[in-house]
Design a protein around this motif. Sequence first.
Motif, PDB file in Angstrom:
ATOM      1  N   GLU A 159       0.778  -1.479  -0.008  1.00 27.39           N
ATOM      2  CA  GLU A 159      -0.017  -0.052  -0.100  1.00 27.39           C
ATOM      3  C   GLU A 159       0.863   1.253   0.008  1.00 27.39           C
ATOM      4  O   GLU A 159       2.012   1.453   0.546  1.00 27.39           O
ATOM      5  CB  GLU A 159      -0.960   0.131   1.309  1.00 27.39           C
ATOM      6  CG  GLU A 159      -2.139   1.216   0.962  1.00 27.39           C
ATOM      7  CD  GLU A 159      -3.097   0.930   2.165  1.00 27.39           C
ATOM      8  OE1 GLU A 159      -4.359   1.165   2.004  1.00 27.39           O
ATOM      9  OE2 GLU A 159      -2.790   0.104   3.173  1.00 27.39           O
TER      10      GLU A 159
ATOM     11  N   ILE B  78       0.747   5.946  -0.670  1.00 27.08           N
ATOM     12  CA  ILE B  78      -0.161   7.049  -0.859  1.00 27.08           C
ATOM     13  C   ILE B  78       0.283   7.725  -2.096  1.00 27.08           C
ATOM     14  O   ILE B  78       1.607   8.105  -2.071  1.00 27.08           O
ATOM     15  CB  ILE B  78       0.515   7.958   0.684  1.00 27.08           C
ATOM     16  CG1 ILE B  78      -0.529   7.534   1.579  1.00 27.08           C
ATOM     17  CG2 ILE B  78      -0.331   9.529  -0.024  1.00 27.08           C
ATOM     18  CD1 ILE B  78       0.007   8.203   2.896  1.00 27.08           C
TER      19      ILE B  78
ATOM     20  N   ASP C 108      -3.784  11.841  -3.739  1.00 26.68           N
ATOM     21  CA  ASP C 108      -4.497  11.420  -2.497  1.00 26.68           C
ATOM     22  C   ASP C 108      -4.827  12.541  -1.713  1.00 26.68           C
ATOM     23  O   ASP C 108      -3.962  13.524  -1.497  1.00 26.68           O
ATOM     24  CB  ASP C 108      -3.922  10.480  -1.627  1.00 26.68           C
ATOM     25  CG  ASP C 108      -4.144   8.984  -2.239  1.00 26.68           C
ATOM     26  OD1 ASP C 108      -4.933   8.698  -3.140  1.00 26.68           O
ATOM     27  OD2 ASP C 108      -3.500   8.043  -1.833  1.00 26.68           O
ATOM     28  N   GLU C 109      -5.807  12.606  -1.031  1.00 28.41           N
ATOM     29  CA  GLU C 109      -6.400  13.889  -0.381  1.00 28.41           C
ATOM     30  C   GLU C 109      -5.379  13.546   0.999  1.00 28.41           C
ATOM     31  O   GLU C 109      -5.491  12.383   1.682  1.00 28.41           O
ATOM     32  CB  GLU C 109      -7.701  13.879   0.252  1.00 28.41           C
ATOM     33  CG  GLU C 109      -8.096  15.157   0.798  1.00 28.41           C
ATOM     34  CD  GLU C 109      -7.912  15.319   2.282  1.00 28.41           C
ATOM     35  OE1 GLU C 109      -7.344  16.346   2.754  1.00 28.41           O
ATOM     36  OE2 GLU C 109      -7.969  14.312   2.923  1.00 28.41           O
TER      37      GLU C 109
ATOM     38  N   LYS D 188      -7.164  12.167   4.777  1.00 24.53           N
ATOM     39  CA  LYS D 188      -7.965  11.028   4.467  1.00 24.53           C
ATOM     40  C   LYS D 188      -6.965   9.864   4.229  1.00 24.53           C
ATOM     41  O   LYS D 188      -7.163   8.740   4.817  1.00 24.53           O
ATOM     42  CB  LYS D 188      -8.882  11.380   3.470  1.00 24.53           C
ATOM     43  CG  LYS D 188     -10.122  12.115   3.660  1.00 24.53           C
ATOM     44  CD  LYS D 188     -11.046  12.312   2.701  1.00 24.53           C
ATOM     45  CE  LYS D 188     -12.047  13.002   2.849  1.00 24.53           C
ATOM     46  NZ  LYS D 188     -13.188  13.297   1.809  1.00 24.53           N
ATOM     47  N   ALA D 189      -5.979   9.857   3.683  1.00 25.62           N
ATOM     48  CA  ALA D 189      -4.785   8.901   3.224  1.00 25.62           C
ATOM     49  C   ALA D 189      -4.231   8.516   4.242  1.00 25.62           C
ATOM     50  O   ALA D 189      -4.114   7.253   4.261  1.00 25.62           O
ATOM     51  CB  ALA D 189      -3.993   9.635   1.970  1.00 25.62           C
TER      52      ALA D 189
ATOM     53  N   ARG E  76      -5.234   8.422   7.511  1.00 29.17           N
ATOM     54  CA  ARG E  76      -6.194   7.930   8.289  1.00 29.17           C
ATOM     55  C   ARG E  76      -6.687   6.572   7.888  1.00 29.17           C
ATOM     56  O   ARG E  76      -6.853   5.649   8.531  1.00 29.17           O
ATOM     57  CB  ARG E  76      -7.232   8.644   8.635  1.00 29.17           C
ATOM     58  CG  ARG E  76      -6.923   9.762   9.726  1.00 29.17           C
ATOM     59  CD  ARG E  76      -8.058  10.793   9.841  1.00 29.17           C
ATOM     60  NE  ARG E  76      -7.632  11.795  10.842  1.00 29.17           N
ATOM     61  CZ  ARG E  76      -8.359  12.771  11.150  1.00 29.17           C
ATOM     62  NH1 ARG E  76      -9.230  13.259  10.476  1.00 29.17           N
ATOM     63  NH2 ARG E  76      -7.968  13.625  12.059  1.00 29.17           N
ATOM     64  N   ARG E  77      -6.718   6.444   6.569  1.00 28.39           N
ATOM     65  CA  ARG E  77      -7.368   5.177   5.878  1.00 28.39           C
ATOM     66  C   ARG E  77      -6.500   4.036   5.311  1.00 28.39           C
ATOM     67  O   ARG E  77      -6.617   2.981   5.409  1.00 28.39           O
ATOM     68  CB  ARG E  77      -8.126   5.609   4.791  1.00 28.39           C
ATOM     69  CG  ARG E  77      -9.290   6.576   4.917  1.00 28.39           C
ATOM     70  CD  ARG E  77     -10.295   6.911   3.885  1.00 28.39           C
ATOM     71  NE  ARG E  77     -11.438   7.728   4.162  1.00 28.39           N
ATOM     72  CZ  ARG E  77     -12.328   8.325   3.467  1.00 28.39           C
ATOM     73  NH1 ARG E  77     -12.160   8.098   2.039  1.00 28.39           N
ATOM     74  NH2 ARG E  77     -13.368   8.958   3.840  1.00 28.39           N
ATOM     75  N   LYS E  78      -5.111   4.632   4.804  1.00 35.41           N
ATOM     76  CA  LYS E  78      -4.207   3.857   4.359  1.00 35.41           C
ATOM     77  C   LYS E  78      -3.335   3.518   5.643  1.00 35.41           C
ATOM     78  O   LYS E  78      -1.963   3.931   5.486  1.00 35.41           O
ATOM     79  CB  LYS E  78      -3.600   4.364   3.074  1.00 35.41           C
ATOM     80  CG  LYS E  78      -4.449   4.611   2.139  1.00 35.41           C
ATOM     81  CD  LYS E  78      -3.705   5.167   0.836  1.00 35.41           C
ATOM     82  CE  LYS E  78      -4.577   4.881  -0.702  1.00 35.41           C
ATOM     83  NZ  LYS E  78      -3.627   5.617  -1.634  1.00 35.41           N
ATOM     84  N   LYS E  79      -3.778   2.717   6.325  1.00 31.68           N
ATOM     85  CA  LYS E  79      -2.919   2.332   7.489  1.00 31.68           C
ATOM     86  C   LYS E  79      -1.446   1.748   7.450  1.00 31.68           C
ATOM     87  O   LYS E  79      -0.751   1.803   8.055  1.00 31.68           O
ATOM     88  CB  LYS E  79      -3.702   1.514   8.609  1.00 31.68           C
ATOM     89  CG  LYS E  79      -4.919   2.261   9.197  1.00 31.68           C
ATOM     90  CD  LYS E  79      -4.600   3.603  10.061  1.00 31.68           C
ATOM     91  CE  LYS E  79      -5.903   4.255  10.641  1.00 31.68           C
ATOM     92  NZ  LYS E  79      -5.366   5.333  11.421  1.00 31.68           N
ATOM     93  N   GLN E  80      -1.437   0.910   6.189  1.00 30.78           N
ATOM     94  CA  GLN E  80      -0.519   0.051   5.774  1.00 30.78           C
ATOM     95  C   GLN E  80       0.565   0.567   4.655  1.00 30.78           C
ATOM     96  O   GLN E  80       1.337   0.072   4.120  1.00 30.78           O
ATOM     97  CB  GLN E  80      -0.828  -1.239   5.373  1.00 30.78           C
ATOM     98  CG  GLN E  80      -1.559  -2.314   6.377  1.00 30.78           C
ATOM     99  CD  GLN E  80      -0.506  -2.410   7.882  1.00 30.78           C
ATOM    100  OE1 GLN E  80       0.580  -2.711   7.338  1.00 30.78           O
ATOM    101  NE2 GLN E  80      -1.029  -2.018   8.914  1.00 30.78           N
TER     102      GLN E  80
END
Length: 345
Positions: free
Chosen positions: A63, A65, A69-70, A73-74, A76-80
Amino acid sequence: MKIAVDAMGGDFAPQAIVEGILMAAKEFNDLEFLLFGDESKIRKALGDQYTDGGKIKIVHTTEKIDSDDEPVKAIRRKKQASMVLAAQAVKNKEADALFSAGNTGALLAAGLLIIGRIKGIDRPGLMPILPVIGKDNEQFLLMDAGANADCKPENIYQFGLLGSYYAKFVQGIENPRIALLNNGSEATKGSELSKKAYALLEEDSELNFTGNVEAREILLGAADVVVTDGFTGNAVLKTMEGTAMSLLKLIKNQLLSGGLKTKIGGMLIKDSFSEIKDTMDYSKHGGAVLFGLRAPVVKTHGSADKVAVYHTVKQIRKIISSHVIDDVVKHFDEKNAQPVSQNEQ
């Protein structure tokens, strides 16, 4: 010293990132690297120079960023994501600094939300190191260069404090000159933001504040640290980069399109032209520090090649060695611990 690297950030990742890391690892025996990203792609870029358990270690994740990407949000949502895991490693004291060529906004968000800002600093600023024209090896700092489009006077004042610390403890300048970017040198010039920031900077006797400076003077070494709001700083930075690239292209075109005498002249000044190009090449001056966080976080240009990566790593090594972050944290901890007088309440 250990550096957490977002190996998937940037236009030419992971190849350019890995090549630059290899250059730095070869020169500096006291550095170790944690490369976060797609293991198969990183191993391919490392080639036969990679050995398990060595100075370079890979933390696998697929994964990442992306540049569009915002930021918040990126994070917080893309933890990995490679950037998130690298920031987490710094927070957990598994690494001393974070390096990325990826999304600037996301890196700032990762720094704020994961690593955390220094207590007493309202907003970290983006601080690139820029060359002084006509003076070999001299540089100046510009802060903020894009982290905060809207600033308060207190933010710009704090940029002056942070820049002064960096110039003193990392660059070795005993009494750094701090100047406020403005549209005139007089104290009465500028917007309400500039006037209020000027008053705060002038009031602090610990700062060597020299007053206002115009944009046309900053490349000539008018100050060691130039402070402004992020919108203005980013516009000035991109104008300088664009002007430098345009001038170099114009000179090259003139030399190539001229007659025999012009071409002979071009051959005679070839070495000097290369020196000018090196002076104006941002990649030779390191990355931009997100200064004001509780650990070193450094961003290099998205289009950075291996040379830019190498110089940025060299800069990070210097920051870690100087303990400048520890010094700033201590300064603001002591400042915040001081009792508030009745007049300030």
